[in-house]
Design an enzyme around this catalytic site. Sequence first.
Site, PDB file in Angstrom:
ATOM      1  N   SER A 119       0.835  -1.200   0.000  1.00  0.00           N
ATOM      2  CA  SER A 119       0.000   0.000   0.000  1.00  0.00           C
ATOM      3  C   SER A 119       0.879   1.263   0.000  1.00  0.00           C
ATOM      4  CB  SER A 119      -0.959  -0.036   1.187  1.00  0.00           C
ATOM      5  OG  SER A 119      -2.014   0.871   1.012  1.00  0.00           O
ATOM      6  N   ASP A 150      -5.759  -3.814  -2.453  1.00  0.00           N
ATOM      7  CA  ASP A 150      -4.772  -3.450  -1.433  1.00  0.00           C
ATOM      8  C   ASP A 150      -4.089  -4.668  -0.816  1.00  0.00           C
ATOM      9  OD1 ASP A 150      -3.515  -2.473   0.964  1.00  0.00           O
ATOM     10  OD2 ASP A 150      -4.781  -0.698   0.815  1.00  0.00           O
TER      11      ASP A 150
END
Length: 751
Positions: A82, A228
Amino acid sequence: MSRLHSGLGTVSSGSRCVRCRLWPVLVIMLASVFWVGAVDAADRPRIGLALSGGGARGAAHIGVLRVLEENRIPIDFIAGTSMGAIIGGLYASGLSTDELERALTEIDWVDVFADRPAREQRSFLKKRDDSSFLVKARPGFSDGKLKLPKGLVQGQKLSLVLEELAQRTALVSNFDDFRIPFRAVATDIATGEPVVLSSGSLVDAMRASMSIPGALEPMQIDGRLLVDGGVSDNLPVDVVKAAGIDVVIAVSLGTPLSPTEDLTSVLAITDQLTTIMTQQNTRIQISNLGPDDVLIEPDLREVGTADFTEAVDAVAYGVEAAEAAAGQFRRYALTDSAHAQYRVGNMAAAVPSSPVVDAIRIENDSRLSDAALKARLRAKTGEPVKLDELKEDIDQIYGLDVFQTVSYRFEQEGNETALVVDAKAKEWGPNYLQFGLSLQDDVNGSSKFNFGAAYTMTALSDYGAEWRTQIRIGEDPLLATRYHYPFDPNAVYFVEPQLIYEKFNQGIYSSVNQQSAEYRIGRWGGDLALGRELGTWGEVRAGLRSGRGSYKVRVGPPGLPEEDFSFGGFYTRLSLDTLDNVDFPHRGYRGFLEYYNSTQKLNADDSYQTLAGEFSMASTWGRHSLVGGFAAGGALSEGELPVYDRFELGGFLNLSGYAERELTGSQLAFGSMVYYYRLDDSTGPLQIPVYLGGSAELGNVWQQRADFGNDWLAAGSLFVGVDTFLGPFYLAYGVAEGGASSAYIFLGTRY
């Protein structure tokens, strides 16, 4: 003690001085104290970084990297998830910690995550649609099904920002060839398994790694739909160890769970579930750290995952945490000479500011032709590509509102370099629905309610033909359909036929704010125009209008005239529009100038000519905004215009205090200054700005040209405005000369 002292100071016959024999030992001991932890490059362990996700909290990674540099800690491998993938990937590609901090703090994150193209960059055709009160969101509709995007934000602007920052990797597809080998971690949403990305586009890898489910559109890479990486592997210690690294320095940012009172929306619940999964897999990864590894956990206080305005504080907290942990990693520090060699071996490549390309290739899965996209690119083969220009061109292609994302990349094809523009059509297109409602009440007994919808079919030809039909039901019903057909790849020249039916009320006033009667005016007819777009800022067109109508007494005493009428004529019109926001503009201008000739040759009952125009300009400094404007229009000959085609004033910000359309005439002049101050501090993609403002207005209407300019009326207003997702909401009070006053409550763009 005396014997020890005596032994150190005694010289024995036939032997060397003991003190002399101890000097080399003392020197070595002092050197070891001074160079504690310093090692030579030849026998040092390989060190890798594992950087966790955390949104805006990820700025702390920059502080940690800065302390590692200051302590001469070599980094041989980076894996990130991320925001850790973004910081780690850009650092591995060659950005310095100063460049990273500057980028993170200077980027307008509110704009980056507001995926809709900036209004200034949208095509003029799309800007015209903003005049309706329909909401901006457009779900897709085709095959009888309503279609929605997979994320609130498609990541278009984010990708372009990352592309600019990752220029050094433009021609590098293997992440092992970066200044520091790098891996990004994402999650396969179909299986829930982590996916380690080691090649391809660095920008795509970083985007995939931070595609928060529900918020950011998933990335399609190698046939997998990726979201993610925090969902499956937020702190990729295992990825670093799998690369054969001896020592792992793991930076875990942690994301606190939201309290019950903050879990008030679908997005909040989704984010909470993601955080729970993130915390669970982070604990597992921390348990995999060995005795020689280092764990750094910055205390980020109140910095939230979306608080990008607090990024500078997060950097400082990262420095603080790394310095506190320095005792654990200083043993891995290089000597000055070894660190100098390490830095030389890890120098970043020069930034390709203007690469020369041998080919330009379009990857396009929409119904638009490749020629339509290529025509909008200023890049030429055999010439340097100006990246600033390229970004502007990409923005304009995206502004056509046909594509989900438009990106670019450079590819090495043998000895040639190719510029590749990748335009992905919206998965929920190419046909769209819009809805909206408008509520209005002047607290004097006049109220309105309208509900509207529009159905737009896009990309109906190679060059982007569009068919749009709009319906409005309520106090002011409307049915309109138009077909916009461009002739050339640039969509500069066009023909546009249109059919329209509408009805509205026109009050007759015996005195100020005292309505004595009301007409219901209805019109139906057609319009055929030829035109040319002037970039995204303007348009010029010429056309014919023709149709019929009627005005009937809706409320009033008997004996008032009622009549059917025919209208028809030709017109030319110049339109301008660069406003950033049509409801609460902060910059730009907007206006038009139109000449109309009503003639019996086109079935009109009345022959006359009019000239009308208006212009407004907005400027903002800090929280303060000012919009100034003027309008004028009138018949070009003596006599009054027919009732159905007169100029109108009245209503909020249009001689406030008077009722809407209370003043009608054959000549008009009007000017205003509107000021508003932003009250709220909200940031982020879901911000709802709140304004406090006021206006000063001057104008009037006249029936005869000879009266033009006499008896000006002054007016003004105070208002609170909120820029909601349904359109602007106003609570206002207006006053004007002659005792006119009115309070206003309305929702929806004034049309």
